[in-house]
Write a protein that holds these residues in place. Structure first.
Motif, PDB file in Angstrom:
ATOM      1  N   ARG A  79       0.863  -1.211  -0.047  1.00 24.03           N
ATOM      2  CA  ARG A  79      -0.065   0.249  -0.282  1.00 24.03           C
ATOM      3  C   ARG A  79       0.855   1.331   0.073  1.00 24.03           C
ATOM      4  O   ARG A  79       0.811   2.211  -0.774  1.00 24.03           O
ATOM      5  CB  ARG A  79      -0.982  -0.127   1.148  1.00 24.03           C
ATOM      6  N   GLU A  82       2.585   1.765  -3.611  1.00 24.34           N
ATOM      7  CA  GLU A  82       1.173   2.043  -4.574  1.00 24.34           C
ATOM      8  C   GLU A  82       1.166   3.704  -4.058  1.00 24.34           C
ATOM      9  O   GLU A  82       0.514   4.418  -5.150  1.00 24.34           O
ATOM     10  CB  GLU A  82       0.045   1.414  -4.428  1.00 24.34           C
ATOM     11  N   SER A  83       1.048   4.005  -2.880  1.00 24.82           N
ATOM     12  CA  SER A  83       0.865   5.518  -2.855  1.00 24.82           C
ATOM     13  C   SER A  83       1.866   6.466  -3.062  1.00 24.82           C
ATOM     14  O   SER A  83       1.562   7.757  -3.006  1.00 24.82           O
ATOM     15  CB  SER A  83       0.762   5.910  -1.156  1.00 24.82           C
ATOM     16  N   ILE A  89      -1.381  -0.873  -9.224  1.00 26.95           N
ATOM     17  CA  ILE A  89      -2.118  -1.828  -7.837  1.00 26.95           C
ATOM     18  C   ILE A  89      -1.992  -3.281  -8.117  1.00 26.95           C
ATOM     19  O   ILE A  89      -2.331  -3.798  -9.117  1.00 26.95           O
ATOM     20  CB  ILE A  89      -3.674  -1.341  -7.686  1.00 26.95           C
ATOM     21  N   LEU A 133      -2.387  10.544  -1.640  1.00 29.22           N
ATOM     22  CA  LEU A 133      -2.546   9.065  -1.330  1.00 29.22           C
ATOM     23  C   LEU A 133      -1.564   8.565  -0.263  1.00 29.22           C
ATOM     24  O   LEU A 133      -1.710   7.861   0.561  1.00 29.22           O
ATOM     25  CB  LEU A 133      -1.787   8.291  -2.846  1.00 29.22           C
ATOM     26  N   GLN A 138      -9.102   8.678   1.004  1.00 28.78           N
ATOM     27  CA  GLN A 138      -9.663   7.471   0.362  1.00 28.78           C
ATOM     28  C   GLN A 138     -10.317   8.234  -0.946  1.00 28.78           C
ATOM     29  O   GLN A 138     -10.168   7.124  -2.046  1.00 28.78           O
ATOM     30  CB  GLN A 138     -11.032   7.379   1.367  1.00 28.78           C
ATOM     31  N   ARG A 141      -7.389   7.652  -3.376  1.00 31.73           N
ATOM     32  CA  ARG A 141      -7.041   6.204  -3.667  1.00 31.73           C
ATOM     33  C   ARG A 141      -8.114   5.559  -4.490  1.00 31.73           C
ATOM     34  O   ARG A 141      -7.911   4.926  -5.435  1.00 31.73           O
ATOM     35  CB  ARG A 141      -7.490   5.472  -2.207  1.00 31.73           C
ATOM     36  N   ARG A 142      -9.394   6.018  -4.343  1.00 28.87           N
ATOM     37  CA  ARG A 142     -10.530   5.526  -5.293  1.00 28.87           C
ATOM     38  C   ARG A 142     -10.317   5.970  -6.793  1.00 28.87           C
ATOM     39  O   ARG A 142     -10.504   5.099  -7.461  1.00 28.87           O
ATOM     40  CB  ARG A 142     -12.182   5.796  -4.893  1.00 28.87           C
ATOM     41  N   TYR A 144      -7.418   6.887  -7.922  1.00 27.88           N
ATOM     42  CA  TYR A 144      -6.257   6.191  -8.499  1.00 27.88           C
ATOM     43  C   TYR A 144      -6.690   4.709  -9.114  1.00 27.88           C
ATOM     44  O   TYR A 144      -6.203   4.274 -10.040  1.00 27.88           O
ATOM     45  CB  TYR A 144      -5.288   6.010  -7.156  1.00 27.88           C
ATOM     46  N   GLU A 145      -7.435   3.995  -8.280  1.00 31.73           N
ATOM     47  CA  GLU A 145      -7.881   2.720  -8.633  1.00 31.73           C
ATOM     48  C   GLU A 145      -8.721   2.674 -10.024  1.00 31.73           C
ATOM     49  O   GLU A 145      -8.478   1.754 -10.933  1.00 31.73           O
ATOM     50  CB  GLU A 145      -8.809   1.934  -7.513  1.00 31.73           C
TER      51      GLU A 145
END
Length: 382
Positions: A79, A82-83, A89, A133, A138, A141-142, A144-145
């Motif tokens: 994690r 990934e940040s 991911i 990130l 959050q 993050r969403r 990014y995903e």
């Protein structure tokens, strides 16, 4: 551990290093070494005009300290990297999973590199906020995903869809390895059978009785006919020749051809992820989980011994553990229990074909047919 090390590790000059480049280099050395080197590394990057940001350095120190103390999990480390904003991911919300770095094929490595480059472009364009990130935002993050999900599902200029291309390569690698294992097992089976002092002969009367019973089972609804049909890949038409039908079904037990038809399930049951697994599904799963080596060890031992030998799940597990035909580590009680569990549906289905009798003892028909069925299951094109 210094700036030159990071540049060599990343293959880039210091002015072009990204947060991901620095993080990966820090993970390439012991965490204690990385922590000690962190202040000098930060000053060196500042001196060349690539200071990165305070949130990155703070998150990096916290991650390395957690690793050094033994508190960080593998997921925590993943994690964190990934940040950085440019690390793909590992597993996306739609369950696409990147292969481990040392297990990636050429296509997976190419797609991974292309995604890294795409993410770097999005960072430069301001569409990805690595600091958000790093702080655990959050919404960031969403986003990014979702960005990565879109890229994986969007065709490249050459028409390839990244996610599908990676999955197809993994499937090809898996099938290739499976084919190699199967070919080796087939050659070993033939070697074992060629060494038998006496080759089994077809017991015609037993085959006639077994085929008559088998046809009735296959024509009936429900278990065990549905499982036997799925194993053999039979539709409504069945071979007219009794031996052909019997060997087709016996081979299907060793190498199931199909699943149970979905139309046999009610739609609401099929969509219910919490529903209990049916007996038939569980049996097919057990059959598919048996390794080539275990099949070879079991059938070779039964072929050598001949009719009259006990072929219960417990006995088969022991025969596999003691086999001289395959290389196996010493089995403990847990291994034996697991093997026994896998072969429980096998013996139950064997009884339907007359391979074993009601007491679980190998019959002359089973002695004749098992090696042939296994050869058929493992022969290309059959």
């Amino acid at each position: 551990m210094d700036l030159d090390f990071v540049c060599r590790h990343a293959g880039r000059p210091a002015t072009a290093l990204t947060r991901r480049d620095v993080a990966r280099a820090l993970l390439a050395v012991p965490s204690g070494v990385a922590l000690v080197a962190l202040p000098d590394l930060r000053r060196a990057l500042m001196s060349v005009g690539n200071p990165l940001t305070l949130p990155f350095w703070e998150s990096t120190r916290a991650a390395l300290a957690s690793i050094e103390s033994g508190a960080a999990t593998v997921g925590d480390v993943q994690r964190w990297i990934e940040s950085t904003g440019t690390e793909p991911i590992l597993m996306t919300p739609s369950y696409f999973v990147w292969p481990e770095e040392d297990e990636r094929g050429p296509v997976a490595q190419e797609m991974h590199d292309l995604l890294v480059a795409h993410l770097e472009e999005r960072v430069r364009a301001g569409e990805i906020d690595p600091d958000a990130l790093a702080s655990g935002d959050q919404r960031a993050r969403r986003a990014y995903e979702e960005l990565q999900e879109r890229w994986l599902a969007t065709p490249l200029p050459d028409g390839r869809v990244p996610g599908f291309s990676v999955s197809d390569e993994q499937d090809e690698e898996m099938f290739s390895a499976w084919d190699e294992e199967e070919a080796f097992a087939l050659s070993e089976l033939r070697r074992v059978m060629a060494g038998l002092p006496k080759q089994p002969e077809l017991p015609v009367a037993e085959l006639d009785r077994a085929a008559t019973r088998l046809r009735a089972l296959l024509a009936a609804a429900g278990y065990p006919g549905n499982v036997l049909r799925a194993c053999a890949g039979l539709d409504e038409a069945m071979p007219d020749d009794d031996a052909e039908l019997w060997l087709t079904v016996a081979a299907g037990i060793a190498g199931p051809v199909a699943d149970l038809p979905e139309e046999a399930l009610l739609l609401e049951e099929f969509a219910d992820l919490d529903r209990e697994v049916s007996l038939e599904d569980e049996m097919l799963a057990h059959l598919c989980a048996i390794q080539h080596a275990d099949w070879l060890a079991a059938v070779a031992a039964l072929a050598r011994t001949g009719p009259g030998v006990l072929a219960s799940p417990e006995r088969i597990a022991r025969l596999i553990a003691e086999s001289e035909d395959v290389d196996v580590d010493e089995h403990d009680a847990g291994d034996l229990t697991a093997t026994e569990s896998l072969f429980e549906p096998v013996v139950a289905l064997w009884a339907c074909l007359g391979i074993v009798d009601d007491s679980g003892v190998l019959t002359p028909l089973g002695w004749w047919g098992l090696p042939q069925a296994l050869e058929r299951a493992w022969s290309p094109g059959d």
